[in-house]
Motif scaffolding. Structure first.
Motif, mmCIF file in Angstrom:
data_model
loop_
_atom_site.group_PDB
_atom_site.id
_atom_site.type_symbol
_atom_site.label_atom_id
_atom_site.label_comp_id
_atom_site.label_asym_id
_atom_site.label_seq_id
_atom_site.Cartn_x
_atom_site.Cartn_y
_atom_site.Cartn_z
ATOM 1 N N GLY A 27 87.281 43.268 7.477
ATOM 2 C CA GLY A 27 86.461 43.826 8.546
ATOM 3 C C GLY A 27 86.144 42.853 9.663
ATOM 4 O O GLY A 27 85.117 42.975 10.312
ATOM 5 N N LEU A 28 87.027 41.894 9.888
ATOM 6 C CA LEU A 28 86.831 40.921 10.961
ATOM 7 C C LEU A 28 87.759 41.246 12.120
ATOM 8 O O LEU A 28 88.818 41.848 11.921
ATOM 9 N N PRO A 29 87.406 40.845 13.340
ATOM 10 C CA PRO A 29 88.279 41.108 14.479
ATOM 11 C C PRO A 29 89.593 40.335 14.364
ATOM 12 O O PRO A 29 89.598 39.118 14.125
ATOM 13 N N ALA A 30 90.701 41.028 14.548
ATOM 14 C CA ALA A 30 92.025 40.409 14.411
ATOM 15 C C ALA A 30 92.257 39.284 15.418
ATOM 16 O O ALA A 30 92.797 38.239 15.044
ATOM 17 N N PRO A 31 91.871 39.434 16.698
ATOM 18 C CA PRO A 31 92.129 38.332 17.635
ATOM 19 C C PRO A 31 91.435 37.029 17.241
ATOM 20 O O PRO A 31 91.996 35.947 17.412
ATOM 21 N N ALA A 36 92.104 31.574 15.133
ATOM 22 C CA ALA A 36 91.738 30.604 14.097
ATOM 23 C C ALA A 36 92.978 30.153 13.320
ATOM 24 O O ALA A 36 93.126 28.959 13.017
ATOM 25 N N ALA A 37 93.875 31.083 13.017
ATOM 26 C CA ALA A 37 95.104 30.719 12.306
ATOM 27 C C ALA A 37 95.961 29.792 13.155
ATOM 28 O O ALA A 37 96.559 28.842 12.627
ATOM 29 N N GLY A 38 96.017 30.033 14.453
ATOM 30 C CA GLY A 38 96.782 29.154 15.342
ATOM 31 C C GLY A 38 96.191 27.763 15.427
ATOM 32 O O GLY A 38 96.924 26.760 15.414
ATOM 33 N N VAL A 39 94.877 27.680 15.484
ATOM 34 C CA VAL A 39 94.218 26.378 15.543
ATOM 35 C C VAL A 39 94.439 25.621 14.233
ATOM 36 O O VAL A 39 94.756 24.420 14.238
ATOM 37 N N ILE A 40 94.298 26.311 13.130
ATOM 38 C CA ILE A 40 94.513 25.668 11.831
ATOM 39 C C ILE A 40 95.954 25.194 11.696
ATOM 40 O O ILE A 40 96.216 24.075 11.252
ATOM 41 N N ALA A 41 96.907 26.030 12.106
ATOM 42 C CA ALA A 41 98.321 25.651 12.007
ATOM 43 C C ALA A 41 98.648 24.455 12.896
ATOM 44 O O ALA A 41 99.520 23.652 12.566
ATOM 45 N N SER A 42 97.941 24.314 14.009
ATOM 46 C CA SER A 42 98.231 23.190 14.908
ATOM 47 C C SER A 42 97.796 21.852 14.317
ATOM 48 O O SER A 42 98.304 20.807 14.717
#
Length: 90
Positions: A27-31, A36-42
């Motif tokens: 139930g969290l906003p996808a964007p 967050a996934a992009g920042v973590i992957a970086s």
């Protein structure tokens, strides 16, 4: 070279699908989760830098996203916000 680019795009699409599915489940906003996934992957060592040709985005990815958004748009909401939409479109 083309196979490598295709695998990168396929990996990105799979990642987006997994993160978007997780956002629906929790139930969290996808964007927000995608950013967050992009920042973590970086920050993960060994994750390659992904560079995609802008034409691929413009021709291959943007039209289906816009079409899907247009199908889900409520005409009532569109009419209520038509002035703001018109101002922001210019």
């Amino acid at each position: 070279m083309r196979v490598h680019a295709t695998l990168e795009i396929l990996g990105l699409v799979i990642t987006v699908a997994v993160v978007a599915g997780a956002s629906r489940r929790y139930g969290l906003p996808a964007p927000v989760l995608l950013v967050a996934a992009g920042v973590i992957a970086s920050y993960i060592p060994g994750v390659p830098r992904v560079e995609i040709d802008p034409d691929v985005i413009l021709v291959g990815l943007l039209p289906p996203l816009l079409y899907a958004a247009a199908i889900r748009t409520s005409l009532v909401d569109f009419r209520a916000n038509r002035q703001a939409i018109a101002v922001l479109s210019v």
